[in-house]
Design an enzyme around this catalytic site. Structure first.
Site, short mmCIF file in Angstrom:
data_model
loop_
_atom_site.label_atom_id
_atom_site.label_comp_id
_atom_site.label_asym_id
_atom_site.label_seq_id
_atom_site.Cartn_x
_atom_site.Cartn_y
_atom_site.Cartn_z
N MET A 86 12.13 24.42 1.76
CA MET A 86 11.33 23.57 0.88
C MET A 86 12.23 22.74 -0.04
O MET A 86 11.97 21.55 -0.28
CB MET A 86 10.38 24.42 0.03
CG MET A 86 9.46 23.59 -0.84
SD MET A 86 8.46 24.57 -1.96
CE MET A 86 7.32 25.34 -0.82
N TYR A 112 16.74 30.27 7.09
CA TYR A 112 15.58 30.99 7.62
C TYR A 112 15.66 31.09 9.13
O TYR A 112 15.97 30.11 9.82
CB TYR A 112 14.29 30.24 7.26
CG TYR A 112 13.87 30.37 5.81
CD1 TYR A 112 13.60 31.62 5.26
CD2 TYR A 112 13.71 29.25 5.02
CE1 TYR A 112 13.20 31.74 3.94
CE2 TYR A 112 13.31 29.35 3.70
CZ TYR A 112 13.05 30.61 3.16
OH TYR A 112 12.65 30.71 1.86
N LYS A 152 0.83 -1.21 0.00
CA LYS A 152 0.00 0.00 0.00
C LYS A 152 0.87 1.26 0.00
O LYS A 152 2.08 1.19 0.27
CB LYS A 152 -0.92 -0.01 1.22
CG LYS A 152 -0.18 0.06 2.54
CD LYS A 152 -1.11 -0.27 3.71
CE LYS A 152 -0.38 -0.12 5.02
NZ LYS A 152 -1.13 -0.75 6.14
C1 PLP Z 1 -0.31 -1.87 6.58
C2 PLP Z 1 -0.87 -3.15 7.04
C3 PLP Z 1 -0.04 -4.23 7.34
C4 PLP Z 1 1.47 -4.12 7.33
O1 PLP Z 1 1.92 -3.50 8.52
P1 PLP Z 1 3.48 -3.32 8.81
O2 PLP Z 1 3.50 -2.76 10.18
O3 PLP Z 1 3.99 -2.37 7.79
O4 PLP Z 1 4.08 -4.66 8.69
C5 PLP Z 1 -0.62 -5.43 7.68
N1 PLP Z 1 -1.97 -5.56 7.73
C6 PLP Z 1 -2.80 -4.54 7.45
C7 PLP Z 1 -4.27 -4.75 7.53
C8 PLP Z 1 -2.29 -3.31 7.10
O5 PLP Z 1 -3.12 -2.30 6.84
#
Ligand code: PLP
Length: 361
Positions: free
Chosen positions: A303, A255, A35
Site C-alpha cells: 500500500m 508480501y 475532467k
Molecule cells: C475525455 C473526453 C475527451 C478527451 O479525450 P482524450 O482521449 O483524453 O483526448 C474529448 N471529448 C469528450 C466528450 C470526452 O469525454
C-alpha cells in the site's frame, strides 16, 4: 519532514502541448479537457497553465464554478450535461454549456423557466453506442431543442470510439455519419476530435477539437510514442528511498516472497505504493528510475511501499530520488506493462500525493 512522494506538474510542458495541439489543428478552436481533476494533475494548476485554450471541458458543476470563481471567462462545457433539473439555474447563471445527450434532458428543458438561457451541445451517437442521440433520433431532438425559448445556441458534438488505432475504418464511418447528419446545418458548430483524432485524423478536426490526454504529454495513438509526437510529459511521480536492505542470496522480499534474490544485493525501499495510485499489478521487472538510473521493481507492490533493485546503482543512498513515471520514464510505458492506459494511472494518483508545480522551460 513529510512523506517524500509528490507529483511534479510541469506547467511549461502543459503550455507546450497545447501549442502543439494548436499547430496541428490551426483552423479549429481548442476545448482543453480538464475532467477528473485534469487527469489527476490538479484542476487549478492546469486551468491556469492552459488559459490560452478557447474553452474548457469538464464534468462536474462544482469544478466549473470553481473555475468561474478563479476568474476564468472561457466557455466551459459540461461534457455529460446536467444530471438533474436543479443544476440548471447554476449552469445558466455561470454561463456554462451543457451537452444534451438524452430525451429526458429535453423533457426537463421543456419545463423550465424561459428566463434561463442556455448554450448547449447536442450530442450525436455516430456508432459508439454510449452517450448521444442516434442518427434516427437526431432530427426530432434538434427540432425539440430549436423551439425552446431557454436555448440560446446549439452546437453539435460526437465522440470517436477507435481513433487511437490510426487505420481503423470506424473513424471514417463515424466522421461520414457526423458530416451527413450536419450537412444542411452549416450554421451550427461541430466537434468530433479527441486527442487521438487531433493527432491522427486531420479530417476530423472540424470547428472544435477536444484534446485531453495529449495535453498531459501522453500518446493516445497505439503506434506512436509521446516523444515522437513532440509531446512533453507533464506529471512526474517522484519519491525517495527511505531505507536500504543488504540482502543475501536466496532472501525473499515483500508480501508473498515473490522475489528471491539471485545473489547478495542491496534492495531499496521506496515511499510509494498502491495507496498513492501506483498500480498494485506492477510486476517485478517494471522499470523505475533511482538516482537517475533505470532499475527495476522487485517483489509485490504494498500500500505504501515498493522495493527496488539497487544492483549497479552504487550511488543510491537513503533519500536518493526515485521516479515512478514522468520525464525519464514515459507513463505510457508503465501503463503498457500493467495492461492499462496512461489515463487510468494519471487519474488514479490519490489525494495524499501532493501536486507540486514545476517549470522545466
Ligand atoms: C475525455 C473526453 C475527451 C478527451 O479525450 P482524450 O482521449 O483524453 O483526448 C474529448 N471529448 C469528450 C466528450 C470526452 O469525454
Amino acid at each position: 519532514m513529510t512523506r517524500p512522494i509528490y507529483a511534479s506538474i510541469d506547467v511549461d510542458a502543459l503550455k507546450h502541448n497545447l501549442s502543439q495541439a494548436r499547430k496541428l489543428a490551426p483552423d479549429s478552436k481548442v476545448m482543453a479537457v480538464l475532467k477528473a481533476n485534469a487527469y489527476g494533475h490538479g484542476l487549478l494548476t492546469c486551468s491556469h497553465a492552459l488559459k490560452d485554450a478557447d474553452s474548457f471541458g469538464l464534468l462536474d458543476l462544482s469544478d466549473a464554478i470553481a473555475l468561474r470563481n478563479e476568474g476564468f471567462k472561457h466557455p466551459i462545457c459540461l461534457l455529460e450535461g446536467f444530471f438533474s433539473q436543479d443544476e440548471l439555474s447554476l449552469i445558466a447563471e455561470n454561463e456554462l454549456e451543457a451537452v444534451i445527450h438524452s430525451d429526458w434532458q429535453i423533457d426537463v428543458l421543456e419545463n423550465i423557466s424561459p428566463e434561463l438561457k442556455l448554450n448547449v451541445w447536442l450530442k450525436i451517437d455516430t456508432g459508439m453506442n454510449r452517450l448521444g442521440f442516434t442518427p434516427d433520433q437526431f432530427k426530432s431532438a434538434l427540432k425539440r431543442l430549436s423551439t425552446l425559448k431557454c436555448i440560446r445556441n446549439i452546437s453539435l458534438m460526437s465522440h470517436l470510439a477507435n481513433a487511437d488505432q490510426r487505420n481503423d475504418p470506424m473513424t471514417q464511418r463515424q466522421l461520414n455519419e457526423f458530416l451527413s447528419i450536419s450537412e444542411n446545418l452549416s450554421n451550427l458548430m461541430r466537434s468530433l476530435a479527441n486527442s487521438a483524432a487531433l493527432l491522427g485524423h486531420p479530417d476530423c478536426h472540424l470547428d472544435w477539437v477536444r484534446p485531453g490526454i495529449m495535453l498531459y504529454g501522453s500518446s493516445p495513438l497505439t503506434d506512436a510514442t509521446a516523444s515522437s509526437l513532440n509531446l512533453l510529459p507533464v506529471m512526474s511521480l517522484n519519491s525517495e528511498i527511505i531505507s536500504i536492505k543488504d540482502c543475501k542470496k536466496d532472501d525473499v522480499v515483500g508480501y508473498g516472497g515473490s522475489w528471491r534474490c539471485p545473489e547478495d544485493m542491496r534492495v531499496g525501499v521506496v515511499a510509494c505504493g498502491y495507496g498513492d495510485g501506483y498500480p498494485r499489478s506492477a510486476p517485478s521487472g517494471m522499470p523505475v528510475i533511482v538516482a537517475g538510473k533505470q532499475t527495476q521493481l522487485i517483489g509485490r507492490v504494498s500500500m505504501d511501499m515498493i522495493t527496488v533493485d539497487l544492483r549497479g546503482i552504487d550511488a543510491a543512498t537513503q533519500a536518493s530520488p526515485v521516479e515512478l513515471w514522468g520525464r525519464n520514464l514515459p507513463v505510457d510505458a508503465v501503463a503498457e506493462k500493467v495492461g492499462t492506459i496512461s489515463y487510468e494511472l494519471l487519474c488514479g494518483v490519490t489525494e495524499r500525493v501532493v501536486r507540486q508545480e514545476s517549470h522545466h522551460g
